[in-house]
Design a protein around this motif. Sequence first.
Motif, short mmCIF file in Angstrom:
data_model
loop_
_atom_site.label_atom_id
_atom_site.label_comp_id
_atom_site.label_asym_id
_atom_site.label_seq_id
_atom_site.Cartn_x
_atom_site.Cartn_y
_atom_site.Cartn_z
N VAL A 1 -3.87 64.04 33.28
CA VAL A 1 -4.19 62.98 34.27
C VAL A 1 -5.27 62.01 33.58
O VAL A 1 -6.19 62.31 32.58
CB VAL A 1 -5.13 63.74 35.55
CG1 VAL A 1 -6.00 62.69 36.27
CG2 VAL A 1 -4.29 64.67 36.31
N TYR A 2 -5.00 60.77 33.69
CA TYR A 2 -5.79 59.47 33.49
C TYR A 2 -6.77 59.03 34.35
O TYR A 2 -6.22 58.80 35.53
CB TYR A 2 -4.77 58.31 32.86
CG TYR A 2 -3.80 59.12 31.85
CD1 TYR A 2 -4.13 58.99 30.42
CD2 TYR A 2 -2.48 59.50 31.83
CE1 TYR A 2 -3.43 59.39 29.42
CE2 TYR A 2 -1.62 60.00 30.90
CZ TYR A 2 -2.38 60.09 29.50
OH TYR A 2 -1.53 60.14 28.59
N ALA B 1 -10.83 65.60 37.68
CA ALA B 1 -10.80 64.26 37.55
C ALA B 1 -11.69 63.72 38.48
O ALA B 1 -12.38 62.54 38.40
CB ALA B 1 -9.56 63.75 37.70
N MET B 2 -11.77 64.27 39.98
CA MET B 2 -12.63 63.54 40.97
C MET B 2 -14.09 63.97 40.53
O MET B 2 -15.00 62.93 40.86
CB MET B 2 -12.33 64.45 42.11
CG MET B 2 -10.85 64.13 42.73
SD MET B 2 -10.75 62.53 43.02
CE MET B 2 -11.83 61.84 44.34
N GLU B 3 -14.54 64.88 40.07
CA GLU B 3 -15.83 65.06 39.39
C GLU B 3 -16.28 64.28 38.28
O GLU B 3 -17.41 63.70 38.01
CB GLU B 3 -15.95 66.53 38.72
CG GLU B 3 -15.93 67.76 39.82
CD GLU B 3 -16.00 68.90 39.13
OE1 GLU B 3 -15.96 69.28 38.03
OE2 GLU B 3 -15.98 70.01 39.93
N ARG C 1 -19.24 61.21 38.63
CA ARG C 1 -20.28 61.11 37.51
C ARG C 1 -20.43 59.50 37.18
O ARG C 1 -21.52 59.08 36.98
CB ARG C 1 -20.16 62.03 36.38
CG ARG C 1 -20.10 63.33 36.45
CD ARG C 1 -19.51 64.10 35.49
NE ARG C 1 -19.70 65.84 35.89
CZ ARG C 1 -19.16 66.71 34.95
NH1 ARG C 1 -18.45 66.39 34.17
NH2 ARG C 1 -19.21 68.12 35.40
N PHE C 2 -19.12 59.01 36.85
CA PHE C 2 -19.19 57.69 36.35
C PHE C 2 -19.96 56.70 37.78
O PHE C 2 -20.66 55.65 37.49
CB PHE C 2 -17.83 57.13 36.04
CG PHE C 2 -17.62 57.48 34.82
CD1 PHE C 2 -18.23 56.67 33.74
CD2 PHE C 2 -16.36 58.26 34.56
CE1 PHE C 2 -17.75 57.21 32.51
CE2 PHE C 2 -16.40 58.56 33.19
CZ PHE C 2 -16.57 57.84 32.10
N GLU C 3 -19.47 56.94 38.95
CA GLU C 3 -19.95 56.01 39.87
C GLU C 3 -21.41 56.49 40.20
O GLU C 3 -21.99 55.54 41.02
CB GLU C 3 -19.07 56.56 41.36
CG GLU C 3 -17.36 55.90 41.17
CD GLU C 3 -16.76 56.36 42.28
OE1 GLU C 3 -17.35 56.96 43.21
OE2 GLU C 3 -15.72 55.56 42.59
N GLY C 4 -21.99 57.63 39.93
CA GLY C 4 -23.20 57.79 39.84
C GLY C 4 -24.06 56.99 39.07
O GLY C 4 -25.35 56.73 39.18
N SER C 5 -23.48 56.29 38.01
CA SER C 5 -24.16 55.48 37.16
C SER C 5 -23.68 54.04 37.50
O SER C 5 -23.87 53.19 36.77
CB SER C 5 -23.68 55.96 35.58
OG SER C 5 -23.86 57.17 35.32
#
Length: 224
Positions: A63-64, A173-175, A179-183
């Motif tokens: 998954v990308y 992938a959703m996790e 994490r990215f969106e939390g930043s």
Amino acid sequence: MKIPIIPIMILAVTLILGGTALFFLRRNKVSETDIEKETAQAFVNVMDIRDKFLYTIDGKVIVYIQITPIDINLLSQREKRNKSRTLTAEFSGERKPFKLLAVPRPADVSTLLNEYQNILSSTSDPIQKELLRNEMLSVSNFALSGEVVERQFYVMLWENYEEGIERDILKRAMEFISRFEGSGIKCSILTENKIVRLCNLVNNPAYANFEETTFDATIPFLFQ
């Protein structure tokens, strides 16, 4: 009349040796071609692409995740440190391997060209129209030349294929996205068409682009 035996024997031996050498050369050439084909196939390693998943020949499911880049030049030193600390904390618990891909591709100028086209359609000033046409032509040529490239960033996640593994890797992938969106960094999972495009960017030489470096892009010539 005596028949010269020695020249005939020399000629026969020469023909036999030449035929033998030609046979082995042709066989080696075929073998090298097969090796090249096998190596290229192993390099691509794609068996199927369906929905959000890429299935490899060696039994992996991939998954990308595409990461929307941010301009850190707009951030202060304090904001940069805080974002780095947040990302470090978010991914400190990650134990499985993953890959970060940075792929150059031609800059997308479609949004700018559409904006110019809207202005061109709404103005009646001939001078402004001429300037807009020249600018649109210049931007298009600049983009098509391959001189302007932008980096696109992807995270590659994979698991060994087994029944129902798609659900598990999609959850992972959703996790990652969370994490990215939390930043404050937006992400999205690539679907089938975008995965094919990414494979072309990575594996197809026709999609390659030169990036600005300290070296000149030149074509070597061999002189006799």
